[in-house]
Design a protein around this motif. Structure first.
Motif, short mmCIF file in Angstrom:
data_model
loop_
_atom_site.label_atom_id
_atom_site.label_comp_id
_atom_site.label_asym_id
_atom_site.label_seq_id
_atom_site.Cartn_x
_atom_site.Cartn_y
_atom_site.Cartn_z
N SER A 1 6.97 -1.16 -2.52
CA SER A 1 6.49 0.37 -2.58
C SER A 1 5.97 0.47 -1.20
O SER A 1 5.68 -0.63 -0.34
CB SER A 1 5.17 0.28 -3.53
N PRO A 2 5.99 1.72 -0.61
CA PRO A 2 5.52 2.00 0.88
C PRO A 2 4.12 1.38 1.05
O PRO A 2 3.83 0.79 1.95
CB PRO A 2 5.25 3.36 0.60
N GLU A 3 3.16 1.12 -0.27
CA GLU A 3 1.71 0.54 0.18
C GLU A 3 1.77 -0.71 0.40
O GLU A 3 1.16 -1.44 1.39
CB GLU A 3 0.77 1.09 -0.88
N THR A 4 2.78 -1.43 -0.58
CA THR A 4 3.03 -3.05 -0.29
C THR A 4 3.66 -3.30 1.16
O THR A 4 3.10 -4.23 1.55
CB THR A 4 3.88 -3.50 -1.57
N LYS A 5 4.48 -2.48 1.37
CA LYS A 5 5.16 -2.63 2.76
C LYS A 5 4.23 -2.27 4.04
O LYS A 5 4.01 -3.10 4.80
CB LYS A 5 6.53 -1.61 2.85
N LYS A 6 3.24 -1.57 3.81
CA LYS A 6 2.13 -1.16 5.10
C LYS A 6 1.20 -2.41 4.69
O LYS A 6 0.93 -2.71 6.07
CB LYS A 6 1.29 0.02 4.49
N ALA A 7 0.98 -2.83 3.70
CA ALA A 7 -0.03 -4.00 3.67
C ALA A 7 0.64 -5.26 4.19
O ALA A 7 -0.18 -6.08 5.26
CB ALA A 7 -0.31 -4.41 2.18
N HIS A 8 1.84 -5.53 4.15
CA HIS A 8 2.60 -6.61 4.79
C HIS A 8 2.77 -6.39 6.27
O HIS A 8 2.75 -7.19 7.16
CB HIS A 8 4.08 -6.86 4.00
N ALA A 9 3.10 -5.35 6.53
CA ALA A 9 3.14 -4.84 8.06
C ALA A 9 1.89 -5.30 8.84
O ALA A 9 1.70 -5.69 9.63
CB ALA A 9 3.60 -3.43 8.36
N ARG A 10 0.68 -4.97 8.02
CA ARG A 10 -0.68 -5.05 8.68
C ARG A 10 -0.77 -6.54 8.70
O ARG A 10 -1.51 -6.94 9.75
CB ARG A 10 -1.69 -4.43 7.80
N GLU A 11 -0.43 -7.38 7.60
CA GLU A 11 -0.69 -8.62 7.52
C GLU A 11 0.16 -9.41 8.77
O GLU A 11 -0.08 -10.15 9.51
CB GLU A 11 -0.37 -9.36 6.44
#
Length: 192
Positions: A24-34
């Motif tokens: 999902s977009p939110e999961t991808k954003k979280a992984h990008a931040r990490e």
């Protein structure tokens, strides 16, 4: 036909590194931040001036990705997180270049925008060009990189780069293209 196979063999591994993974977009954003926060800590450990440059900046972008070098061609790409005093936005980047080189490496870099004009240039044009000359190799079998990690200060942008993995020898002129994304129409999907 041979050239097409060679290009695909260079581009496919490049596109697989520096990906924002998730379903999902939110999961991808979280992984990008990490991923970018981990990379930023590595940059800080390699470049003692980076924390001060980032802290004094009007905004900064942290990117992770990969570069492949095959003779006269280089390609690469990855993800970035732009931080403007706590407001986050997400970018992808692609890079291509010409020159002499061979190898593959995973890289991370931060660009600290020292004034609003530099930040505006990044957000509005999304283009950057630079010359790179570097030799990187594994250091005595330890897994550590012996690399000419770079730092550059040009036109109000302080850039610090580290080599996270891989080895390459290159002298290239690279062009970078950045584009904002919310990962909703991302071309890279990962299964659970």
């Amino acid at each position: 036909m041979k050239l097409a196979k060679v290009l695909m063999s260079v581009m496919i591994p490049t596109m697989l590194f520096g990906c924002a993974t998730g379903d999902s977009p939110e999961t991808k954003k979280a992984h990008a931040r990490e991923e970018t926060q981990t990379a930023l800590q590595e940059i800080y450990s390699e470049h003692k001036g980076a924390p001060a440059a980032v802290n004094s900046a009007v905004g900064y972008v942290v990117c992770t990705g990969s570069n492949s070098y095959l003779f006269a061609l280089s390609t690469g790409g990855g993800i970035c997180v732009l931080n403007e005093k706590g407001k986050l936005s997400y970018y992808r980047f692609a890079t291509g270049g010409v020159g002499a080189g061979i190898g593959f490496k995973k890289v991370a870099f931060v660009q600290a925008f020292q004034n609003q004009d530099a930040l505006t240039r990044f957000k509005e044009s999304g283009y950057e060009g630079q010359a790179q000359a570097e030799a990187s190799a594994e250091y005595e079998g330890s897994g550590e990189q012996a690399s000419a990690n770079q730092s550059v200060d040009v036109s109000g942008v302080k850039t610090y780069q580290v080599n996270l993995m891989g080895a390459a020898a290159q002298a290239t002129v690279q062009g970078y293209k950045y584009w904002e994304t919310d990962f909703s129409e991302d071309f890279i999907e990962n299964e659970k």
